[in-house]
Design a protein around this motif. Structure first.
Motif, PDB file in Angstrom:
ATOM      1  N   PRO A 263     -25.715  59.018  26.857  1.00  0.00           N
ATOM      2  CA  PRO A 263     -26.990  59.324  26.190  1.00  0.00           C
ATOM      3  C   PRO A 263     -26.957  59.000  24.697  1.00  0.00           C
ATOM      4  CG  PRO A 263     -25.989  61.337  27.134  1.00  0.00           C
ATOM      5  CD  PRO A 263     -25.114  60.191  27.506  1.00  0.00           C
ATOM      6  N   LEU A 264     -25.831  59.220  24.052  1.00  0.00           N
ATOM      7  CA  LEU A 264     -25.748  58.939  22.609  1.00  0.00           C
ATOM      8  C   LEU A 264     -25.617  57.437  22.351  1.00  0.00           C
ATOM      9  CD1 LEU A 264     -25.644  60.080  19.735  1.00  0.00           C
ATOM     10  CD2 LEU A 264     -23.170  60.180  19.950  1.00  0.00           C
ATOM     11  N   ILE A 265     -24.851  56.754  23.216  1.00  0.00           N
ATOM     12  CA  ILE A 265     -24.693  55.297  23.049  1.00  0.00           C
ATOM     13  C   ILE A 265     -26.079  54.636  23.112  1.00  0.00           C
ATOM     14  CG2 ILE A 265     -23.775  53.195  24.119  1.00  0.00           C
ATOM     15  CD1 ILE A 265     -21.355  54.895  25.064  1.00  0.00           C
ATOM     16  N   ALA A 266     -26.878  55.049  24.107  1.00  0.00           N
ATOM     17  CA  ALA A 266     -28.214  54.449  24.270  1.00  0.00           C
ATOM     18  C   ALA A 266     -29.056  54.690  23.018  1.00  0.00           C
ATOM     19  CB  ALA A 266     -28.894  55.042  25.497  1.00  0.00           C
ATOM     20  N   LYS A 267     -28.991  55.888  22.485  1.00  0.00           N
ATOM     21  CA  LYS A 267     -29.793  56.206  21.290  1.00  0.00           C
ATOM     22  C   LYS A 267     -29.327  55.387  20.093  1.00  0.00           C
ATOM     23  CE  LYS A 267     -33.009  58.393  22.387  1.00  0.00           C
ATOM     24  NZ  LYS A 267     -34.374  57.966  22.241  1.00  0.00           N
ATOM     25  N   LEU A 268     -28.011  55.325  19.883  1.00  0.00           N
ATOM     26  CA  LEU A 268     -27.513  54.618  18.701  1.00  0.00           C
ATOM     27  C   LEU A 268     -27.879  53.136  18.781  1.00  0.00           C
ATOM     28  CD1 LEU A 268     -24.081  56.345  17.965  1.00  0.00           C
ATOM     29  CD2 LEU A 268     -26.233  56.611  16.753  1.00  0.00           C
ATOM     30  N   GLU A 269     -27.868  52.588  19.995  1.00  0.00           N
ATOM     31  CA  GLU A 269     -28.272  51.180  20.122  1.00  0.00           C
ATOM     32  C   GLU A 269     -29.741  51.027  19.731  1.00  0.00           C
ATOM     33  OE1 GLU A 269     -24.866  49.547  23.165  1.00  0.00           O
ATOM     34  OE2 GLU A 269     -26.765  50.231  24.042  1.00  0.00           O
ATOM     35  N   GLU A 270     -30.540  51.998  20.149  1.00  0.00           N
ATOM     36  CA  GLU A 270     -31.963  51.982  19.755  1.00  0.00           C
ATOM     37  C   GLU A 270     -32.095  52.103  18.219  1.00  0.00           C
ATOM     38  OE1 GLU A 270     -33.949  54.893  22.261  1.00  0.00           O
ATOM     39  OE2 GLU A 270     -35.704  54.828  20.936  1.00  0.00           O
ATOM     40  N   ASN A 271     -31.127  52.775  17.615  1.00  0.00           N
ATOM     41  CA  ASN A 271     -31.143  52.967  16.157  1.00  0.00           C
ATOM     42  C   ASN A 271     -30.628  51.746  15.388  1.00  0.00           C
ATOM     43  OD1 ASN A 271     -29.927  56.276  16.792  1.00  0.00           O
ATOM     44  ND2 ASN A 271     -32.010  55.777  16.155  1.00  0.00           N
ATOM     45  N   ASN A 272     -30.251  50.673  16.105  1.00  0.00           N
ATOM     46  CA  ASN A 272     -29.764  49.464  15.446  1.00  0.00           C
ATOM     47  C   ASN A 272     -28.290  49.573  15.043  1.00  0.00           C
ATOM     48  OD1 ASN A 272     -30.140  46.881  14.419  1.00  0.00           O
ATOM     49  ND2 ASN A 272     -30.569  47.629  12.340  1.00  0.00           N
ATOM     50  N   VAL A 273     -27.567  50.430  15.745  1.00  0.00           N
ATOM     51  CA  VAL A 273     -26.136  50.589  15.470  1.00  0.00           C
ATOM     52  C   VAL A 273     -25.395  49.808  16.561  1.00  0.00           C
ATOM     53  CG1 VAL A 273     -24.260  52.293  15.383  1.00  0.00           C
ATOM     54  CG2 VAL A 273     -26.511  52.853  14.422  1.00  0.00           C
ATOM     55  N   ILE A 274     -24.285  49.158  16.180  1.00  0.00           N
ATOM     56  CA  ILE A 274     -23.542  48.368  17.178  1.00  0.00           C
ATOM     57  C   ILE A 274     -22.475  49.247  17.825  1.00  0.00           C
ATOM     58  CG2 ILE A 274     -22.066  46.330  17.518  1.00  0.00           C
ATOM     59  CD1 ILE A 274     -23.442  45.285  14.870  1.00  0.00           C
ATOM     60  N   VAL A 275     -22.552  49.363  19.138  1.00  0.00           N
ATOM     61  CA  VAL A 275     -21.581  50.185  19.864  1.00  0.00           C
ATOM     62  C   VAL A 275     -20.869  49.279  20.867  1.00  0.00           C
ATOM     63  CG1 VAL A 275     -21.247  52.211  21.319  1.00  0.00           C
ATOM     64  CG2 VAL A 275     -23.138  52.177  19.671  1.00  0.00           C
ATOM     65  N   GLN A 276     -19.543  49.217  20.726  1.00  0.00           N
ATOM     66  CA  GLN A 276     -18.760  48.372  21.640  1.00  0.00           C
ATOM     67  C   GLN A 276     -17.901  49.294  22.479  1.00  0.00           C
ATOM     68  OE1 GLN A 276     -16.983  45.695  18.705  1.00  0.00           O
ATOM     69  NE2 GLN A 276     -16.163  44.592  20.486  1.00  0.00           N
ATOM     70  N   VAL A 277     -18.128  49.280  23.787  1.00  0.00           N
ATOM     71  CA  VAL A 277     -17.370  50.179  24.656  1.00  0.00           C
ATOM     72  C   VAL A 277     -16.203  49.421  25.263  1.00  0.00           C
ATOM     73  CG1 VAL A 277     -17.507  51.576  26.752  1.00  0.00           C
ATOM     74  CG2 VAL A 277     -19.418  51.548  25.141  1.00  0.00           C
ATOM     75  N   MET A 278     -14.992  49.964  25.089  1.00  0.00           N
ATOM     76  CA  MET A 278     -13.805  49.338  25.696  1.00  0.00           C
ATOM     77  C   MET A 278     -13.194  50.337  26.680  1.00  0.00           C
ATOM     78  SD  MET A 278     -12.546  47.702  22.193  1.00  0.00           S
ATOM     79  CE  MET A 278     -13.832  48.359  21.187  1.00  0.00           C
TER      80      MET A 278
END
Ligand code: UD1
Length: 418
Positions: A263-278
């Motif tokens: 839920p937070l990853i989805a929001k941060l992506e909407e916020n224009n933040v780059i999230v890379q999941v490994m």
């Protein structure tokens, strides 16, 4: 009493390792009362709440050896006494109520003062008590105490009016040693419920459906001692994700179960933040402005209420207006007055907060009113011009291991002061 001093710290950078989950370690330590064989629990975070839980368990007779260097607790529980758990013992931590389930299962009796904890709402325990009644427990409430007695727990059918995390855990721990089958409906599905169920199953409990909204438990006669490693703290992960976003930083967060953060990853992506999941890491990077977005807190897998205050700090410097709706606790906007002192533009109406992003926050003297409100101020302090001083930081120490050391290692200008 110590305070935190934070100075503007743009561009946090580096690696941080996440500690074991606070909300898993508390029920799991209590759950070790369900056997007389002794357990070893690994990845124990050095938190005030764990210290309080240790005192509570020792009070009822557990013998605890905490190796803080290796983050391991060995707990022996061969002799347990049913002493009254007084106001002084339980006032500091809401999770004290979890003692009821295992003590009832093991000893058939428990008496506990209504527990304290963060003042984020009225936090009743009616669902715990209704559930215990369905398992054949007799409950009396007087002079602020809950006295619970059972001549032998019997399996029963329980419907929770709300998927309460604590009630699901408490009832699961009671039912594993009850006679017969227990079905709990509308249960919480948080990762910490699954972690507790995995721990109990390893001890020999028969639990089916943990992580879904119906849990079926077949009572067993006894449980055995085990070695168990608890999951990483998803709220600590989320906190560092927001730290990267709010400081235009680049942080590699290690020891992560990323699906707990969806839920937070989805929001941060909407916020224009780059999230890379490994594999078991998440890298979070922000170099442009943060867009505004709305959230509504919900039980898992919805947006976690524990991330609402930290997320509010981020939204207070976004490029637009966000609406944050809190549906889990009725008094969970206590950070607002403090963020406003720092220049944030936030208005609260009932369960909604309207946050208009501002260009600049400014350092101020603020007070941590509860655990997550406290960490929200720390995050805002990293972004604010000048110096922020946070009082009452014992709230933050309840739930964040080595908070100053971890942030300082990423380049934050942060220190404890007296
Ligand atoms: C746990 C977490 C906490 C998190 C919360 C919600 C721990 C130690 N704490 O708290 O960090 O914010 O879940 O994800 O795991 N309620 C009732 N009656 C009850 C029990 C709960 O009305 O008998 C209400 C509460 O007042 C609240 C809501 O249900 O409004 C959720 O509470 P619950 O899920 O029980 O939270 P905790 O277990 O206290």
């Amino acid at each position: 009493m110590s305070r935190l001093e934070i100075q503007k710290s743009i561009g946090l950078k580096g690696k941080v390792r996440i500690s074991g989950s606070k909300n898993s370690v508390l029920p799991i330590l209590v759950g070790s009362l369900l056997t007389d064989e002794g357990c070893e629990v690994q990845e124990i975070p050095m938190l005030k709440d764990v210290v309080i839980m240790k005192e509570l368990l020792e009070y009822v007779g557990a013998d605890i050896n905490w190796d803080q260097k290796d983050a391991v607790i060995k707990i022996k529980t061969d002799t347990i006494h049913c002493k009254d758990m007084t106001y002084d013992l339980v006032k500091k931590m809401r999770a004290s109520i979890l003692m009821l389930g295992p003590l009832l299962a093991r000893e058939g009796y428990a008496k506990i003062f209504l527990p304290g904890g963060c003042a984020i709402g009225t936090r009743p325990i009616d669902l715990h008590l209704k559930g215990f009644s369905a398992l054949g427990v007799e409950i009396r409430q007087e002079y602020g105490y809950i006295e619970a007695r059972s001549k032998g727990l019997v399996g029963g059918k329980i419907y929770l009016d709300f998927p309460s995390v604590g009630a699901t855990e408490n009832l699961m721990m009671a039912a594993v040693l009850a006679d017969g089958e227990t079905i709990i409906e509308n249960t919480a599905v948080e990762p910490e419920i699954v972690d507790l169920a995995n721990f109990l199953s390893q001890m020999g409990a028969q639990i089916h459906g943990a992580g879904t909204d119906t849990i079926r438990i077949i009572g067993v006669k006894q449980l055995k001692g085990v070695k168990y490693k608890i999951i990483p703290d998803r709220i600590e992960v989320g906190t560092f994700m927001i730290a990267a976003a709010i400081t235009n930083g680049d942080i590699m967060i290690e020891n992560v179960i990323s699906k707990h953060l969806n839920p937070l990853i989805a929001k941060l992506e909407e916020n224009n933040v780059i999230v890379q999941v490994m594999d078991n890491k998440i890298r979070v990077k922000a170099d442009a402005g943060v867009h505004s977005a709305d959230i509504k807190t919900l039980p898992f897998p919805g947006f976690p209420t524990d991330m609402q205050a930290p997320y509010m700090s981020l939204m207070s410097v976004s490029d637009g207006t966000s609406v944050l709706i809190e549906t889990i606790f009725e008094n969970r906007f206590m950070q607002v007055s403090e963020l406003v002192k720092m220049g944030a533009d936030i208005k609260v109406e009932g369960r909604s907060a309207v946050v208009k992003g501002v260009k600049t926050l400014t350092g101020s003297n603020v007070c941590a009113t509860d655990l997550r409100a406290g960490i929200a101020l720390l995050l805002a302090g990293l972004r604010a011009e000048g110096k922020t001083i946070i009082d009452d930081i014992y709230h933050i120490d309840r739930g964040y291991e080595k908070v100053v050391e971890k942030f300082a290692k990423l380049g934050a200008r942060i220190r404890r002061i007296d």
